[in-house]
Motif scaffolding. Structure first.
Motif, short mmCIF file in Angstrom:
data_model
loop_
_atom_site.label_atom_id
_atom_site.label_comp_id
_atom_site.label_asym_id
_atom_site.label_seq_id
_atom_site.Cartn_x
_atom_site.Cartn_y
_atom_site.Cartn_z
N LEU A 1 -66.73 -40.78 57.55
CA LEU A 1 -65.27 -40.81 57.49
C LEU A 1 -64.70 -41.49 58.72
CD1 LEU A 1 -64.67 -37.08 56.40
CD2 LEU A 1 -64.75 -39.10 54.91
N HIS B 1 -59.36 -38.90 52.66
CA HIS B 1 -59.90 -37.55 52.85
C HIS B 1 -58.94 -36.76 53.74
CE1 HIS B 1 -62.63 -34.38 54.29
NE2 HIS B 1 -63.27 -34.59 53.15
N SER C 1 -58.36 -38.99 56.96
CA SER C 1 -59.43 -39.98 57.19
C SER C 1 -59.58 -40.88 55.98
CB SER C 1 -60.78 -39.27 57.41
OG SER C 1 -60.69 -38.35 58.47
N ASP D 1 -62.44 -42.56 53.66
CA ASP D 1 -63.85 -42.39 53.32
C ASP D 1 -64.48 -43.78 53.26
OD1 ASP D 1 -66.28 -42.04 52.08
OD2 ASP D 1 -65.54 -40.74 50.49
#
Length: 385
Positions: free
Chosen positions: A60, A142, A153, A155
């Motif tokens: 991530l 994410h 984040s 991915d």
């Protein structure tokens, strides 16, 4: 190219292995956590980490962290990100959420709020909105909420990195590829001995063992990574990184052997090894482990995942006793490791393990056990490491 923080996720018990892998690859500011390791690197390193790491499940790239104590704060925090940097109106996205919070208790609700904030930002600026696509999104976002701290984040990987791309045929309950690679690394496998998996199933441990022995990047056979759909995707840089990794492959001077007593498993294992372009390193044959004996001179490294639960239609006590007897009587000068989630069954092996490592096989608590098997009369004597 600038360095930025990334987070590699892994299984419980593999954090040290992943930390070591990252340091060997050249990551900066590596820090171990629980089921994860954070590190710094640039875009080229992000490509390299996805290609080469054996024990990472996902990588991530955090882009924003903020405090969210209520719904409005969550919405505002997501809106503070300029989403046009990462996404265009024509593209699709999906949100995955994990929460450890008393304020936010439903991950689906959080995902919906995050989606609204992103979509509203595009509508206000352009009058149009990007779509959600759960199966083949252009961007995977994410969201992780830990109490009041929200980390957003990107991915970089896409589907879990255990999906290496070589395994098309599987048996019942095949071992996860990242779990297999981690077990091999924990066992000290480095390609400097002969190797055997005497209950090889669809061949995952064999494939991972061959890739470790030859230093072949773990995800060389993978069809795609999430970052290939990003706006800043650099295919020339990716090819350069891949080429550099392939130059570091090593020659292998020993044998890798797989046995399984089921003809269907042998067939599947052979297909998978061929898909991975590893069939020249590995020989697989239909054998019942309990009727075999050591076939090579010198030290032998044995790693296997005995059938369990639904896969085991025979009596557990007898089965594990036969494992112990076969190793003890027919495999001298061998270091043997196997994983089992049947902790009760270990009592019947009849040998004292020199190591026991707690792992999880899916949700099942398991033990990775090590047995030192000596030449001659040391049958009952085991060295403690």
């Amino acid at each position: 190219m600038e360095n930025y923080k990334m987070v590699a996720k892994t299984f419980f018990g593999f954090e040290e292995l992943l930390e070591k892998e990252l340091l060997q690859l050249g990551a900066q500011q590596v820090q171990k956590g629980t089921r994860m390791v954070s590190f710094y690197g640039d875009k080229g390193f992000m490509y390299k980490a996805n290609l080469a790491l054996r024990t990472a499940l996902k990588i991530l790239k955090p882009i924003h962290t903020f405090k969210a104590t209520h719904e409005k704060g969550l919405y505002a925090g997501i809106q503070a990100i300029d989403w046009s940097t990462y996404l265009s109106v024509q593209q699709s996205f999906v949100i995955e959420t994990t929460i450890y919070s008393e304020t936010f208790t439903h991950s689906q609700f959080v995902s919906l709020k995050v989606k609204d904030a992103i979509v509203d930002q595009f509508r206000e600026k352009t009058g149009l909105r990007p779509n959600i696509d759960k199966d083949f999104p252009d961007l995977r976002i994410h969201v992780h909420i830990d109490r009041e701290l929200c980390t957003v984040s990107l991915d970089t990987s896409g589907t879990s990195l255990h999906q290496r791309g070589y395994r098309t045929a599987t048996n019942i309950a095949p071992i996860n590829e990242v779990l297999a690679a981690g077990i091999l690394l924990l066992s000290g496998w480095d390609g400097q001995a002969h190797f055997i998996d005497p209950m090889c199933g669809s061949g995952t441990l064999l494939a991972e063992a061959a890739m470790i022995a030859c230093n072949i990047p773990a995800n060389i056979n993978r069809k795609e990574f999430a970052f290939e759909k990003w706006q800043d995707w650099d295919s020339v840089l990716f090819d350069t990184i891949l080429e550099a990794l392939l130059k570091k492959t090593k020659e292998f001077h020993y044998t890798i052997t797989g046995y399984d007593k089921a003809p269907s498993a042998v067939r599947k294992a052979k297909d998978n090894l061929e898909n991975a372009n590893l069939d020249e390193y590995v020989s697989i044959s239909q054998e019942d482990f309990f009727e075999t004996e050591k076939a090579v001179q010198g030290p032998l490294h044995m790693v296997f995942n005995p059938p369990y639960g639904e896969r085991l239609d025979i009596q557990m006590e007898r089965f594990y006793r036969e494992i112990g007897d076969t190793m003890k009587q027919k495999y001298p000068n061998t270091t043997a490791w196997f994983i089992t989630s049947n902790l009760e069954a270990l009592k019947f092996v009849g040998l004292r393990p020199s190591r026991k490592i707690k792992l999880f096989n899916g949700k099942l608590e398991a033990r990775l056990v090590k047995y030192e098997l000596y030449e001659g009369s040391k049958k009952g004597k085991y060295m403690n490491n």
